[in-house]
Design an enzyme around this catalytic site. Structure first.
Site, mmCIF file in Angstrom:
data_model
loop_
_atom_site.group_PDB
_atom_site.id
_atom_site.type_symbol
_atom_site.label_atom_id
_atom_site.label_comp_id
_atom_site.label_asym_id
_atom_site.label_seq_id
_atom_site.Cartn_x
_atom_site.Cartn_y
_atom_site.Cartn_z
ATOM 1 N N ASN A 208 0.850 -1.185 0.000
ATOM 2 C CA ASN A 208 0.000 0.000 0.000
ATOM 3 C C ASN A 208 0.890 1.241 0.000
ATOM 4 O O ASN A 208 2.112 1.138 0.005
ATOM 5 C CB ASN A 208 -0.955 -0.012 1.207
ATOM 6 N N LYS A 286 9.496 -16.909 -9.996
ATOM 7 C CA LYS A 286 8.796 -15.826 -10.679
ATOM 8 C C LYS A 286 7.717 -16.395 -11.591
ATOM 9 O O LYS A 286 7.967 -17.293 -12.406
ATOM 10 C CB LYS A 286 9.774 -14.983 -11.487
ATOM 11 N N PRO A 303 -2.988 -12.117 9.977
ATOM 12 C CA PRO A 303 -3.307 -11.973 11.406
ATOM 13 C C PRO A 303 -3.866 -10.577 11.688
ATOM 14 O O PRO A 303 -3.369 -9.580 11.157
ATOM 15 C CB PRO A 303 -1.955 -12.171 12.096
ATOM 16 N N ILE A 305 -3.658 -8.098 14.087
ATOM 17 C CA ILE A 305 -2.803 -7.787 15.227
ATOM 18 C C ILE A 305 -3.542 -6.924 16.241
ATOM 19 O O ILE A 305 -3.517 -7.197 17.454
ATOM 20 C CB ILE A 305 -1.515 -7.088 14.745
ATOM 21 N N PHE A 323 -5.486 2.546 14.302
ATOM 22 C CA PHE A 323 -5.613 3.561 13.257
ATOM 23 C C PHE A 323 -6.578 3.060 12.193
ATOM 24 O O PHE A 323 -6.651 1.854 11.929
ATOM 25 C CB PHE A 323 -4.249 3.862 12.624
ATOM 26 N N LYS A 337 -15.156 0.136 13.518
ATOM 27 C CA LYS A 337 -13.891 -0.589 13.635
ATOM 28 C C LYS A 337 -13.436 -0.652 15.087
ATOM 29 O O LYS A 337 -12.954 -1.692 15.555
ATOM 30 C CB LYS A 337 -12.811 0.085 12.784
#
Length: 398
Positions: A208, A286, A303, A305, A323, A337
Site C-alpha cells: 500500500n 517468478k 493476522p 494484530i 488507526f 472498527k
C-alpha cells in the site's frame, strides 16, 4: 541534556565492544562523565588503556581489587551514577541479569544498584532468537530494564538479522531519553509503523502507499516525553527515529511475531498499514506469462494484530490505540472498527486521493474513544504526533 550526567558504562565481551570507544567519545562530547567497567571477555576486544584514555577515568575490571573494595567500592560505583549502560549487552550478561547472578564485577554492580539500567544487546542472530534469550529479555523488561536495539544487519560472523548492536548515536539518544524524565519516564510503549509487503513471488508483492511518516513521528514524540519505545516497522520510505528499540519486518506475519516478542508494554500504538490479505501459497519462482492466461491468485487473511492484542486476557496493554485509514464515511467506519477490534482509541483519517494525506506531510485525524469523536484540525504529522503523545501520557499517568 547530558551535561554533568554520570554514566557507568559496562562493556561486555563481544566484537561490538569496539563501538563502546566511540560511545564514550560521544557521551563526553555532550558533557557526560563516563566510568568504564570491563568484563574479562571485553578485554579480548578492547584494552583497558584505550577505554580509560577516552573516558579520562580509571577502567574498573576486577571485583576483588583490594584497594577499592576496602571501602566497598562496587557498592559506591553502582549507586553514584545517574544511569548504568551495558553496551554491548551479551547473551551471557543478559542471562546473568535475568537470573540474578553476581559472580564478577559487572554482574555484581548490576545486582547492587537501584540506578536505572539501559542495555544495548549485541549477539549472533540465532543467539538473539534463542528461546532462552527471548525469555531473559522479557524478564528484564518486566524488571524495568530499558533497551536500545538491537538492530538488524550484517554480523561479524557473516550472518544477517537482528542482534547487531545499535550505533553509538542511537545509544546516546536512548540515554538522553532515559535521563530526560518527562511524563512517560518508565513507560514502555510499542509503536507499529509503515506498510507490509505480501509476496506474490520472489519479485512481486502486494503493498500500500503508507510512507511510515506518521508512525515515525509518533515514536519520536513518545521518546521526547521519556518513553521507552519499541518501534516495529515495515518497509517504510522514511528513516526510523533515533532512541528506539528498532525492529524491521516485511510481512504482516512477521509484524505479528515482532509484536508478540515486544510484549508486555504499557501501551500499544498500531499505526502500521498492515495488509488485510496475503497470497496463499506464494510462488517460490517468478510467475511467467503463459497461453493459459493470467495466473489465479488465492488469498488468505492475515493476522489481525490490533484485534488480538485488544482482546488479550493476560498482559493486555493499559492503552491500545488503533488507526483507521478510510476513503468515505470516516467517523462511521472508524467507530464500527473500534467496536469490532476492541481497542481503546481509534485515530481515523481520510486518505482518499484528493486529500494528499497518504504519503504526504500533513494529516487531519479524528480521535474516537469512549468520549465520542473528536476532530482535530489539519496539521503537520509531527504536530499530530505530539498531540497524540500528550494524550497518551495523560491517559497512562492521570
Amino acid at each position: 541534556m547530558l551535561a554533568s550526567k554520570r554514566i557507568l558504562l559496562i562493556i561486555g565481551g563481544g566484537i561490538a565492544a569496539y563501538k563502546s570507544l566511540d560511545l564514550i567519545r560521544r557521551l563526553r562530547e555532550r558533557g557526560a562523565s563516563v566510568t568504564p567497567v570491563l568484563t574479562r571477555a571485553a578485554e579480548e576486544f578492547v584494552t583497558p588503556l584505550s577505554v580509560s584514555a577516552l573516558a579520562g577515568e580509571k577502567a574498573y575490571r576486577d571485583l576483588f581489587d583490594l584497594t577499592d573494595e576496602a571501602e566497598m567500592g562496587h557498592i559506591q560505583l553502582s549507586r553514584s551514577a545517574d544511569l548504568i549502560v551495558v553496551a554491548p549487552a551479551t547473551a551471557d550478561l543478559m542471562g546473568k541479569m535475568a537470573a540474578g547472578l553476581a559472580n564478577d564485577l559487572a554482574s555484581t554492580l548490576l545486582m547492587a544498584t537501584d540506578t536505572p539500567v539501559l542495555c544495548a544487546p549485541a549477539m549472533n542472530v540465532r543467539m538473539w532468537n534463542h528461546p532462552a534469550t527471548r525469555r531473559n529479555y522479557r524478564q528484564l523488561t518486566e524488571d524495568g530494564i530499558r533497551f536500545a536495539g538491537p538492530n538488524e544487519g550484517d554480523m561479524a560472523c557473516g550472518e544477517y538479522g537482528p542482534g547487531r548492536m545499535s550505533e553509538p548515536l542511537e545509544i546516546v539518544a536512548a540515554i538522553e531519553a532515559a535521563l530526560a524524565g518527562g511524563p512517560l519516564a518508565g513507560k514502555r510503549i510499542l509503536v507499529t509503523s509503515g506498510p507490509t509487503h505480501e509476496p506474490i513471488d520472489p519479485v512481486r508483492y502486494i503493498a500500500n502507499r503508507s510512507s511510515g511518516a506518521q508512525g515515525t513521528a509518533i515514536a519520536r514524540a513518545l521518546v521526547s516525553l521519556g518513553a521507552e519505545v519499541v518501534f516495529v516497522t515495515g518497509p517504510a520510505e522514511v528513516a526510523p527515529p533515533e532512541g528506539v528499540e528498532l525492529v524491521h519486518v516485511r510481512t504482516a506475519q512477521q509484524m505479528s511475531d515482532a509484536v508478540d516478542a515486544a510484549l508486555p508494554v504499557d501501551a500499544g500504538v498500531f499505526a502500521a498499514a498492515v495488509a488485510d490479505w496475503r497470497v496463499d501459497g506464494a510462488s517460490d519462482r517468478k510467475l511467467k506469462k503463459s497461453r493459459d492466461g493470467m495466473p489465479v491468485l488465492q488469498f488468505a487473511e492475515n493476522p489481525d494484530i490490533l484485534k488480538r492484542v485488544s482482546h488479550m486476557e493476560k498482559g493486555r496493554p493499559a492503552l491500545v490505540v488503533g488507526f483507521a485509514a478510510e476513503t468515505d464515511d470516516v467517523i462511521a467506519h472508524a467507530t464500527v472498527k473500534r467496536t469490532r477490534k476492541g481497542c481503546d482509541w481509534i485515530v481515523a483519517n481520510d486518505v482518499s486521493p484528493g486529500t494528499g494525506i497518504m504519503g504526504g506531510s500533513e494529516n487531519a485525524v479524528v480521535l474516537i474513544s469512549d468520549n465520542g469523536a473528536e476532530e482535530w484540525p489539519r496539521m503537520g504529522k509531527d504536530a499530530v504526533a505530539r498531540r497524540l503523545a500528550e494524550r497518551i501520557a495523560a491517559a497512562l499517568t492521570g
